[in-house]
Design an enzyme around this catalytic site. Structure first.
Site, mmCIF file in Angstrom:
data_model
loop_
_atom_site.group_PDB
_atom_site.id
_atom_site.type_symbol
_atom_site.label_atom_id
_atom_site.label_comp_id
_atom_site.label_asym_id
_atom_site.label_seq_id
_atom_site.Cartn_x
_atom_site.Cartn_y
_atom_site.Cartn_z
ATOM 1 N N THR A 103 1.323 -51.121 8.217
ATOM 2 C CA THR A 103 0.273 -50.604 9.407
ATOM 3 C C THR A 103 0.060 -51.800 10.350
ATOM 4 O O THR A 103 0.964 -51.963 11.189
ATOM 5 C CB THR A 103 -1.199 -49.759 8.867
ATOM 6 O OG1 THR A 103 -1.737 -50.754 7.780
ATOM 7 C CG2 THR A 103 -0.828 -48.628 8.245
ATOM 8 N N LYS A 116 1.426 -53.207 0.898
ATOM 9 C CA LYS A 116 1.056 -53.321 2.294
ATOM 10 C C LYS A 116 -0.580 -53.652 1.962
ATOM 11 O O LYS A 116 -1.242 -53.050 1.392
ATOM 12 C CB LYS A 116 1.083 -52.282 2.972
ATOM 13 C CG LYS A 116 0.652 -50.805 2.862
ATOM 14 C CD LYS A 116 -0.765 -50.606 3.340
ATOM 15 C CE LYS A 116 -0.800 -50.895 4.998
ATOM 16 N NZ LYS A 116 -2.185 -50.845 5.472
ATOM 17 N N THR A 153 -7.291 -49.756 1.486
ATOM 18 C CA THR A 153 -6.234 -49.490 2.249
ATOM 19 C C THR A 153 -5.023 -50.633 2.009
ATOM 20 O O THR A 153 -4.386 -51.332 2.597
ATOM 21 C CB THR A 153 -6.348 -49.707 3.857
ATOM 22 O OG1 THR A 153 -7.421 -48.814 4.213
ATOM 23 C CG2 THR A 153 -5.140 -49.050 4.436
ATOM 24 N N GLU A 194 -6.234 -58.672 8.770
ATOM 25 C CA GLU A 194 -5.916 -58.217 10.233
ATOM 26 C C GLU A 194 -6.346 -59.520 10.998
ATOM 27 O O GLU A 194 -7.432 -60.013 10.988
ATOM 28 C CB GLU A 194 -6.763 -57.073 10.538
ATOM 29 C CG GLU A 194 -6.086 -55.675 10.208
ATOM 30 C CD GLU A 194 -6.846 -54.604 10.165
ATOM 31 O OE1 GLU A 194 -8.118 -54.601 10.433
ATOM 32 O OE2 GLU A 194 -6.217 -53.298 10.466
ATOM 33 N N ASN A 246 -9.619 -54.099 15.616
ATOM 34 C CA ASN A 246 -10.299 -53.031 14.872
ATOM 35 C C ASN A 246 -11.307 -52.365 15.898
ATOM 36 O O ASN A 246 -12.027 -51.341 15.769
ATOM 37 C CB ASN A 246 -11.245 -53.415 13.914
ATOM 38 C CG ASN A 246 -10.198 -53.813 12.643
ATOM 39 O OD1 ASN A 246 -9.682 -52.625 12.278
ATOM 40 N ND2 ASN A 246 -10.103 -55.048 12.135
ATOM 41 N N SER A 252 -5.909 -46.165 19.304
ATOM 42 C CA SER A 252 -5.052 -46.005 20.378
ATOM 43 C C SER A 252 -3.756 -46.932 20.370
ATOM 44 O O SER A 252 -3.577 -47.523 19.638
ATOM 45 C CB SER A 252 -5.921 -46.296 21.689
ATOM 46 O OG SER A 252 -6.348 -47.623 21.615
#
Lengths: 414, 414
Positions: free
Chosen positions: B160, B186, B197, B283, B409, B414
């Site tokens: 992702t 992942k 996640t 991230e 984040n 979007s």
């Protein structure tokens, strides 16, 4: 209860001052007056005192000093604060710096060194340069004043990464006398449950015993300061102190009577306002983020759930992005450690422009995204989580997570 | 143990594929092949299986599905994963989507629907569009292959916000036979203790009972995946699955014998590598941040301390800023909940360019700041905390906190 102007000098018999002693570096185009880095509060009469302190195992030297004063001396006349150096992780030298600071203040005012409370905030690990304290105390003594402005100047002098100074004051009638409670507070980064690089000094002219003052403060802190989270870190220096000099002349509050209740309610208001002000001024924050959990099985569970949501980096980043991603709130409730039925939870967002339901019975709803974005774009945003398990409720305060948080904290020391 | 190339197709008898089914939106200049959003792993023979799952109270539908397969069916032949939609907080429709997905896969391969494991990752609260699953499974079936490349394609399809795909494979000799363990994983955002996640699929041709496979996995996860923290959030979808098809032909591992130990050690290596890869690819991260706590009184306390430091926003922002502010590490140790003597703690930073002591006996040291910055500027940085209280040790993995974390984040949907 009447909300009035002012802070630490609102109550009778308290003087305050701020001064520049050289703890903070002057940047280009900055004047000393703009970045005062020492503050002082002095009472004409001896004060009964109460305090709550950081729960961090690593306690800064001034915290250890103040704990001794509050628990053993129980009376104080002066508070002196420096901003710029935290005097934490400084070993025996740190404790000596407190003793020396107290002596300097005690000599200047002809009081006992154990009547001096000390606050420090700033970088951890550096020693306090005593010549700056010496110079600062001299300047502060000259500037002391009981005006509202002097309180404001002091409230600015304790700021570090805060963007606004924080003052609150209220007036209540106790035993037919006007009693004032006022204070100043600094917060910003490193703010989480249990007192954190938060310094809060509250003064009152109420006549109240040390015991009842401590009882009132201890009853208020768990629902106010301890429900604030800026970044999940609990600092080494957090301190809330209340000084009561009795000048209002009310009959001494020495039990949990109606006068006590009036006083405790006013103190709750003051501490709630400070909590919101601190949360909304978290490092880099653009919004105050309030989380109310309703319908929990117990108050304790409601608190844990509210704090889990308000502390979630993913939720905080989403508030910054004005994105109503209710899944992240469900997720943060889910890992809080509290057991609940995920298929009962209702979620709402609310701000002054309106309220929207974003999840029902644990299912994310299709919503009017434009309206949700409008609600989330306000300066104060509330998430409401109805667990539908019981009657208990709690509120926690935090802020959004922004680029500026990272910027401020990536290079704090320079 | 030999480290070899490959992932889920490294072991004998496993095929894999990746395909684009339309879960992820195509951006400008992007080809479907670059953003495959469904992956599949299929074994020729039935596999004994083991799994560990998110501790979040809110469990996504596919997690509930897989728990049922692992705990009750104990055998599986296929794994199907979609990336883009998490199928969490979707109520009864979410469970129905899993059932329908399993049926589609079962029909395509002539197997039982309870032999199909399902993974989903992405946005919470949206329902799975079944026509995309239907289309995806058709494409995947055509593309299935036992080549190393097919495994790599599958490992990319489950990404992702990951920036790199994550594969590990090793070979060991058990009972005179070559046994291979390989996998894909992942991670990225929402990664904290207790499975988050994070999707990890490990395949092996070892002959091992479900019971011993679960024992090996359960012994390895607490020291590996559960010691990773990217942002403190524990997701609704975390899943680690191991499938063992027995094709290596070794005598079945059915007790904690030497063969079991060899297997468990190899699995530990695979899971440790995945943990580091996930943490370093958090991230927005620019660095893998490793925290080793030594000299703790117990392993559990060492873990709590290491995780408290690796999860601290202030420490993570400081790693990003290459600033050796040891006070923040002391502070994070201090609020971990573990009792220790703050005046004993020694702190060090280490990376491949060198090692520096930054605190001694709880006191911050004056250090060569340029050298410290050099150490902190590497892609992998370790903080070592010696509590000097006992013999226990633990390591946690995380990453720095960056502008990009907030960017990713603030507007994930979007």
């Amino acid at each position: 209860m009447e909300i009035i102007k002012g802070g630490v000098t609102a109550a009778s018999g308290f003087k305050a001052a701020g001064a520049y002693a050289g703890f903070k570096k002057l940047k280009d185009n900055q004047f000393k007056e703009e970045i005062n880095d020492m503050a002082m509060v002095v009472s004409d009469k001896p004060c009964n005192i109460a305090g709550t302190f950081t729960t961090n195992v690593v306690k800064a030297a001034p915290v250890q000093w103040d704990m001794d004063v509050v628990y053993n001396n129980k009376v104080a006349k002066a508070v002196v604060v420096n901003s710029g150096i935290a005097n934490a992780a400084t070993g025996a030298e740190g404790m000596k710096a407190c003793d020396d600071t107290a002596k300097i203040v005690a000599d200047a005012f002809g009081i006992d060194k154990k009547e001096v409370l000390i606050g420090s905030t700033g970088v951890i690990g550096y020693e306090i340069p005593m010549e700056k304290i010496d110079k600062g105390v001299g300047l502060l003594k000259e500037k002391l004043s009981d005006t509202i402005e002097a309180g404001t100047i002091a409230s600015k002098a304790i700021m570090t990464t805060d963007t606004v100074n924080k003052e609150v004051a209220v007036k209540v009638i106790i035993d037919g006398k006007e009693v004032t409670i006022g204070g100043m507070c600094k917060g910003s980064g490193m703010i989480h449950p249990n007192m954190c690089t938060m310094l809060c000094y509250i003064t009152t002219d109420a006549n109240i015993t040390s015991e009842m003052l401590q009882k009132a403060l201890s009853s208020v802190v768990p629902d106010t300061f301890n429900m604030v989270s800026v970044d999940g870190d609990t600092s080494t220096n957090d301190t809330v102190l209340v000084l009561a000099n009795g000048e209002a002349g009310n009959k001494a509050i020495d039990s949990e009577n109606d006068d006590y209740k009036t006083f405790a309610e006013a103190l709750l208001y003051v501490c709630t306002e400070f909590s919101k002000k601190m949360a909304g001024d978290g490092e880099g924050a653009t919004a105050l983020f309030e989380v109310t959990v309703k319908g929990a099985k117990s108050k304790d569970e409601a608190k844990v759930l509210a704090k889990s949501v308000v502390s979630s980096s993913l939720v905080k980043a989403m508030i910054y992005g004005h994105d109503a991603n209710s899944g992240r709130i469900l997720c943060a409730l889910g890992y809080s450690g509290v057991k609940f039925d995920p298929e009962k939870v209702d979620l709402f967002f609310e701000s002054k422009v309106g309220k929207i339901q974003i999840a029902k019975d644990g299912k994310v709803l299709s919503i009017d995204e434009d309206f949700a974005t409008k609600i989330l774009s306000e300066e104060a945003v509330t998430a409401i989580c109805d667990m539908k398990m019981g009657e208990a409720e709690a509120t926690a305060w935090g802020c959004d997570l922004t680029y500026d948080y990272v910027k401020i904290n990536g290079d704090y020391r320079s």
